[in-house]
Design a protein around this motif. Structure first.
Motif, PDB file in Angstrom:
ATOM      1  N   GLU A 134      -8.061 -79.667  24.228  1.00 33.05           N
ATOM      2  CA  GLU A 134      -7.081 -79.127  25.168  1.00 33.05           C
ATOM      3  C   GLU A 134      -7.592 -77.870  25.858  1.00 33.05           C
ATOM      4  O   GLU A 134      -6.999 -77.424  26.833  1.00 33.05           O
ATOM      5  N   TYR A 135      -8.660 -77.284  25.328  1.00 30.49           N
ATOM      6  CA  TYR A 135      -9.157 -76.020  25.863  1.00 30.49           C
ATOM      7  C   TYR A 135     -10.556 -76.219  26.429  1.00 30.49           C
ATOM      8  O   TYR A 135     -11.305 -77.087  26.019  1.00 30.49           O
ATOM      9  N   ARG A 155      -4.206 -74.855  33.964  1.00 32.96           N
ATOM     10  CA  ARG A 155      -3.561 -74.220  32.813  1.00 32.96           C
ATOM     11  C   ARG A 155      -2.444 -73.287  33.272  1.00 32.96           C
ATOM     12  O   ARG A 155      -2.668 -72.420  34.120  1.00 32.96           O
ATOM     13  N   GLY A 160      -5.633 -65.557  25.143  1.00 37.59           N
ATOM     14  CA  GLY A 160      -4.577 -66.383  25.727  1.00 37.59           C
ATOM     15  C   GLY A 160      -4.801 -66.561  27.216  1.00 37.59           C
ATOM     16  O   GLY A 160      -5.880 -66.230  27.735  1.00 37.59           O
ATOM     17  N   ASP A 161      -3.802 -67.092  27.897  1.00 35.57           N
ATOM     18  CA  ASP A 161      -3.945 -67.244  29.349  1.00 35.57           C
ATOM     19  C   ASP A 161      -3.902 -65.869  30.015  1.00 35.57           C
ATOM     20  O   ASP A 161      -3.360 -64.906  29.476  1.00 35.57           O
ATOM     21  N   TYR A 198      -1.849 -66.704  14.951  1.00 37.63           N
ATOM     22  CA  TYR A 198      -1.535 -67.473  16.154  1.00 37.63           C
ATOM     23  C   TYR A 198      -0.085 -67.202  16.555  1.00 37.63           C
ATOM     24  O   TYR A 198       0.779 -66.982  15.713  1.00 37.63           O
ATOM     25  N   SER A 227      -0.883 -71.045  21.301  1.00 43.31           N
ATOM     26  CA  SER A 227      -1.441 -70.859  22.649  1.00 43.31           C
ATOM     27  C   SER A 227      -1.879 -69.418  22.888  1.00 43.31           C
ATOM     28  O   SER A 227      -2.439 -69.100  23.935  1.00 43.31           O
TER      29      SER A 227
END
Length: 229
Positions: free
Chosen positions: A5-6, A14, A43-44, A86, A91
Motif C-alpha cells: 500500500e506504500y 495518497r 505520515g502523509d 502507530y 497510517s
C-alpha cells in the motif's frame, strides 16, 4: 511500512500528499533530554504539517519541514523496526533510531511480544508529550460537508446577484439621463452660440447673394424715385 500500500508510486493519489517524515527535537531548556534523543513522525505530508504546529506549541519541538520518505529504500533513516507507536489505523507513526523491535519483520501479530522500549525512552517526558499531542492533534477524517451551509451560500449568491443586477440597471439609467441632460445643455448653450458665430463669420454664399440683390433692388427703387420729375 513495507506493505504494497506504500511507496512512491502512490504519492499522486495518497490522501494528504506524499509519504514524508520529520525529525522531532527539543532542548534541555524544556525537557531533560540527551543530545541523541530524537524522534521521527512519519505520515502523509499534510498531516505532518498540521501536527507539527501542535508539536512546536506543546512540546517545544524545533520546527522542521517534512522530507519525502520512501520506506522501501535501504538507505532510509527510519526502518520498520524503529517504529515505537502507530496511530490512525497505522497510517501515522512515531519512530526512533534508538529503538529496534526485532519482531517487527516477523509474522507475530501480538504487540505484547514486541521488544520493550528502553527505560530512558519509556519514562521520557518528551516522548510522552509527543504521544499525547499526536493522539489529540492528528486529524482522523475530513469533516463531512455541511449541506445547510451550501444552501445558505447559494441563496446569498443569487440574492446578492439580483441586487447587483438591479443596482447596475439603475446606474445605467442614471448615466443615460445625465448624458441626455449634457447633450441638451450643449445644444442650447455653447453649441448654439458657436453655430450663430459661425454663421456670422462664414455666411452661406447663397444667402449672402440674395441679401445683396435685395439691397440693390431697394437702392434701385430709391434712385428711380429720386429721378422722377
Amino acid at each position: 511500512m513495507e506493505s504494497s500500500e506504500y511507496g512512491p508510486q502512490y504519492d499522486a493519489i495518497r490522501p494528504g500528499g506524499f509519504l514524508a517524515y520529520a525529525p522531532l527535537r527539543t532542548t534541555k531548556d524544556h525537557f531533560n533530554v540527551t543530545e541523541n534523543e530524537v524522534y521521527y513522525a512519519v505520515g502523509d505530508r499534510e498531516s505532518l504539517l498540521l501536527t507539527m504546529i501542535s508539536y512546536v506549541t506543546w512540546c517545544h519541538v524545533a520546527p522542521a519541514w517534512p522530507s519525502k520518505f520512501d520506506p522501501t529504500s535501504p538507505n532510509s533513516t527510519i526502518k520498520l523496526e524503529n517504529v515505537i507507536q502507530y496511530f490512525r489505523a497505522s497510517s501515522f507513526a512515531l519512530a526512533s533510531p534508538a529503538y529496534n523491535n526485532t519482531l517487527a519483520r516477523t509474522s507475530i501479530s501480538d504487540t505484547r511480544d514486541s521488544t520493550p522500549l528502553p527505560e530512558a525512552m519509556e519514562h521520557s517526558p518528551f516522548r510522552k508529550c509527543i504521544d499525547e499531542v499526536t493522539e489529540n492533534a492528528l486529524a482522523i477524517v475530513n469533516k463531512p460537508p455541511d449541506h445547510r451551509l451550501s444552501g445558505i451560500l447559494i441563496s446569498v449568491f443569487f440574492s446578492t446577484g439580483f441586487f447587483v443586477i438591479v443596482a447596475l440597471a439603475y446606474m445605467l439609467c442614471a448615466i443615460f439621463c445625465i448624458l441626455l441632460a449634457i447633450r441638451k445643455w450643449l445644444w442650447s448653450g455653447p453649441l448654439s452660440y458657436l453655430s450663430k458665430l459661425k454663421e456670422r463669420m462664414f455666411p452661406d454664399p447663397e444667402i449672402k447673394r440674395r441679401e445683396m440683390e435685395a439691397i440693390k433692388e431697394a437702392r434701385r427703387r430709391e434712385i428711380s424715385y429720386e429721378s422722377y420729375p
